[in-house]
Write a protein that holds these residues in place. Structure first.
Motif, PDB file in Angstrom:
ATOM      1  N   PHE A  90      40.723  33.478  46.912  1.00 21.06           N
ATOM      2  CA  PHE A  90      39.560  34.320  47.199  1.00 21.06           C
ATOM      3  C   PHE A  90      39.400  34.584  48.686  1.00 21.06           C
ATOM      4  O   PHE A  90      38.754  35.558  49.073  1.00 21.06           O
ATOM      5  N   SER A  91      39.976  33.753  49.532  1.00 24.34           N
ATOM      6  CA  SER A  91      39.850  33.930  50.983  1.00 24.34           C
ATOM      7  C   SER A  91      40.655  35.103  51.511  1.00 24.34           C
ATOM      8  O   SER A  91      40.348  35.626  52.579  1.00 24.34           O
ATOM      9  N   ASN A  92      41.691  35.515  50.808  1.00 21.54           N
ATOM     10  CA  ASN A  92      42.465  36.678  51.272  1.00 21.54           C
ATOM     11  C   ASN A  92      42.338  37.849  50.301  1.00 21.54           C
ATOM     12  O   ASN A  92      43.203  38.707  50.222  1.00 21.54           O
ATOM     13  N   TRP A  93      41.251  37.880  49.576  1.00 16.79           N
ATOM     14  CA  TRP A  93      40.994  38.875  48.531  1.00 16.79           C
ATOM     15  C   TRP A  93      41.135  40.302  49.034  1.00 16.79           C
ATOM     16  O   TRP A  93      41.776  41.130  48.404  1.00 16.79           O
ATOM     17  N   VAL A  94      40.516  40.616  50.152  1.00 17.24           N
ATOM     18  CA  VAL A  94      40.466  42.009  50.610  1.00 17.24           C
ATOM     19  C   VAL A  94      41.825  42.556  51.016  1.00 17.24           C
ATOM     20  O   VAL A  94      42.002  43.769  51.069  1.00 17.24           O
ATOM     21  N   SER A  95      42.795  41.680  51.245  1.00 16.29           N
ATOM     22  CA  SER A  95      44.132  42.170  51.617  1.00 16.29           C
ATOM     23  C   SER A  95      44.946  42.612  50.405  1.00 16.29           C
ATOM     24  O   SER A  95      46.027  43.168  50.557  1.00 16.29           O
ATOM     25  N   ASN A  96      44.418  42.385  49.204  1.00 15.08           N
ATOM     26  CA  ASN A  96      45.118  42.781  47.981  1.00 15.08           C
ATOM     27  C   ASN A  96      44.842  44.243  47.638  1.00 15.08           C
ATOM     28  O   ASN A  96      43.791  44.779  47.967  1.00 15.08           O
ATOM     29  N   SER A  97      45.772  44.863  46.923  1.00 14.66           N
ATOM     30  CA  SER A  97      45.566  46.230  46.445  1.00 14.66           C
ATOM     31  C   SER A  97      44.515  46.213  45.334  1.00 14.66           C
ATOM     32  O   SER A  97      44.261  45.174  44.718  1.00 14.66           O
ATOM     33  N   VAL A  98      43.933  47.350  45.054  1.00 12.36           N
ATOM     34  CA  VAL A  98      42.949  47.462  43.976  1.00 12.36           C
ATOM     35  C   VAL A  98      43.595  47.064  42.649  1.00 12.36           C
ATOM     36  O   VAL A  98      42.984  46.356  41.839  1.00 12.36           O
ATOM     37  N   LYS A  99      44.822  47.467  42.444  1.00 17.98           N
ATOM     38  CA  LYS A  99      45.525  47.129  41.206  1.00 17.98           C
ATOM     39  C   LYS A  99      45.672  45.617  41.053  1.00 17.98           C
ATOM     40  O   LYS A  99      45.439  45.061  39.981  1.00 17.98           O
ATOM     41  N   ARG A 100      46.043  44.945  42.135  1.00 14.52           N
ATOM     42  CA  ARG A 100      46.196  43.482  42.094  1.00 14.52           C
ATOM     43  C   ARG A 100      44.836  42.803  41.886  1.00 14.52           C
ATOM     44  O   ARG A 100      44.731  41.845  41.115  1.00 14.52           O
ATOM     45  N   LYS A 101      43.811  43.284  42.555  1.00 15.62           N
ATOM     46  CA  LYS A 101      42.469  42.716  42.382  1.00 15.62           C
ATOM     47  C   LYS A 101      42.027  42.847  40.927  1.00 15.62           C
ATOM     48  O   LYS A 101      41.492  41.892  40.348  1.00 15.62           O
ATOM     49  N   ASP A 102      42.244  44.004  40.352  1.00 13.19           N
ATOM     50  CA  ASP A 102      41.876  44.220  38.956  1.00 13.19           C
ATOM     51  C   ASP A 102      42.648  43.261  38.058  1.00 13.19           C
ATOM     52  O   ASP A 102      42.087  42.646  37.152  1.00 13.19           O
ATOM     53  N   HIS A 103      43.936  43.096  38.323  1.00 16.29           N
ATOM     54  CA  HIS A 103      44.773  42.184  37.543  1.00 16.29           C
ATOM     55  C   HIS A 103      44.273  40.742  37.684  1.00 16.29           C
ATOM     56  O   HIS A 103      44.207  40.001  36.692  1.00 16.29           O
ATOM     57  N   LYS A 104      43.925  40.335  38.891  1.00 16.51           N
ATOM     58  CA  LYS A 104      43.438  38.973  39.119  1.00 16.51           C
ATOM     59  C   LYS A 104      42.107  38.743  38.407  1.00 16.51           C
ATOM     60  O   LYS A 104      41.858  37.659  37.878  1.00 16.51           O
ATOM     61  N   MET A 105      41.249  39.747  38.385  1.00 17.51           N
ATOM     62  CA  MET A 105      39.984  39.617  37.655  1.00 17.51           C
ATOM     63  C   MET A 105      40.249  39.511  36.152  1.00 17.51           C
ATOM     64  O   MET A 105      39.597  38.739  35.459  1.00 17.51           O
ATOM     65  N   ASP A 106      41.212  40.267  35.668  1.00 16.69           N
ATOM     66  CA  ASP A 106      41.585  40.182  34.256  1.00 16.69           C
ATOM     67  C   ASP A 106      42.090  38.773  33.927  1.00 16.69           C
ATOM     68  O   ASP A 106      41.711  38.185  32.921  1.00 16.69           O
ATOM     69  N   GLU A 107      42.942  38.226  34.794  1.00 16.30           N
ATOM     70  CA  GLU A 107      43.448  36.863  34.598  1.00 16.30           C
ATOM     71  C   GLU A 107      42.316  35.839  34.673  1.00 16.30           C
ATOM     72  O   GLU A 107      42.282  34.891  33.887  1.00 16.30           O
ATOM     73  N   LEU A 108      41.400  36.031  35.610  1.00 20.52           N
ATOM     74  CA  LEU A 108      40.266  35.122  35.751  1.00 20.52           C
ATOM     75  C   LEU A 108      39.460  35.081  34.445  1.00 20.52           C
ATOM     76  O   LEU A 108      39.135  33.998  33.942  1.00 20.52           O
ATOM     77  N   ILE A 109      39.181  36.235  33.896  1.00 24.40           N
ATOM     78  CA  ILE A 109      38.432  36.322  32.637  1.00 24.40           C
ATOM     79  C   ILE A 109      39.178  35.563  31.539  1.00 24.40           C
ATOM     80  O   ILE A 109      38.601  34.735  30.831  1.00 24.40           O
ATOM     81  N   GLU A 110      40.456  35.837  31.407  1.00 26.78           N
ATOM     82  CA  GLU A 110      41.265  35.200  30.360  1.00 26.78           C
ATOM     83  C   GLU A 110      41.308  33.685  30.525  1.00 26.78           C
ATOM     84  O   GLU A 110      41.099  32.943  29.562  1.00 26.78           O
ATOM     85  N   GLU A 111      41.568  33.217  31.727  1.00 23.96           N
ATOM     86  CA  GLU A 111      41.689  31.774  31.973  1.00 23.96           C
ATOM     87  C   GLU A 111      40.374  31.043  31.691  1.00 23.96           C
ATOM     88  O   GLU A 111      40.376  29.947  31.132  1.00 23.96           O
ATOM     89  N   ILE A 112      39.269  31.657  32.059  1.00 23.40           N
ATOM     90  CA  ILE A 112      37.973  31.014  31.853  1.00 23.40           C
ATOM     91  C   ILE A 112      37.568  31.072  30.378  1.00 23.40           C
ATOM     92  O   ILE A 112      37.121  30.074  29.815  1.00 23.40           O
ATOM     93  N   GLU A 113      37.748  32.220  29.756  1.00 27.06           N
ATOM     94  CA  GLU A 113      37.384  32.344  28.338  1.00 27.06           C
ATOM     95  C   GLU A 113      38.201  31.402  27.453  1.00 27.06           C
ATOM     96  O   GLU A 113      37.700  30.885  26.460  1.00 27.06           O
ATOM     97  N   GLU A 114      39.460  31.179  27.821  1.00 27.99           N
ATOM     98  CA  GLU A 114      40.330  30.303  27.040  1.00 27.99           C
ATOM     99  C   GLU A 114      40.223  28.837  27.476  1.00 27.99           C
ATOM    100  O   GLU A 114      41.012  28.005  27.044  1.00 27.99           O
TER     101      GLU A 114
END
Length: 158
Positions: A90-114
């Protein structure tokens, strides 16, 4: 029996000497996540959850427990934190592309829900990091809203 005593003393000496060698610590400031907060706009509840359950392994600011000073535990923690940051920092979040940020949020949702995150090895010691169903709902609802904003942002870039 003398051999066992010698082996025991050798192990004790090795453990004592090992205490003088420590891995590099991940002791940045939580200010490093402010750009992430500014961009994703989590509620105070979600900020608290992220700080309690995520940032020790997924930011540049780890709050180390007392046992992190003991070798070999400190090396295990350092490796664990390095691996966590490799997957999501999360400390280097802004250096990621929008596509990567979206992917990381998708992974975050999946990891937490599971219930894969936070790791059980972490929540065994950090009981307050074990997420309740309402906390999971709060984080995933926020993350889904962030994904919507990234979808809109990605669409407007074309």
């Amino acid at each position: 029996m003398k051999t066992m005593k010698k082996i025991f003393y050798l192990i004790v000496i090795v453990l004592i000497v090992a205490q003088f060698f420590q891995p590099e610590k991940n002791e940045g400031s939580l200010a490093s996540v402010e750009p992430f907060y500014n961009e994703t706009k989590p509620s105070e509840e979600v900020k608290t959850i992220l700080k309690t359950a995520c940032f020790d392994c997924h930011s540049d600011a780890t709050n180390y427990p007392w046992y992190s000073k003991i070798t070999p535990v400190n090396y295990w923690l350092a490796d664990h934190i390095e691996d966590g940051k490799k997957h999501l920092n999360f400390s280097n979040w802004v250096s990621n592309s929008v596509k990567r940020k979206d992917h990381k949020m998708d992974e975050l949702i999946e990891e937490i829900e599971e219930h894969k995150m936070p790791l059980e090895s972490y929540t065994l010691i950090h009981k307050d990091a074990k997420l309740s169903e309402s906390q999971i709902e709060a984080v995933t609802t926020w993350a889904k809203m962030v994904r919507v904003s990234y979808g809109i942002e990605a669409f407007s870039e074309h």
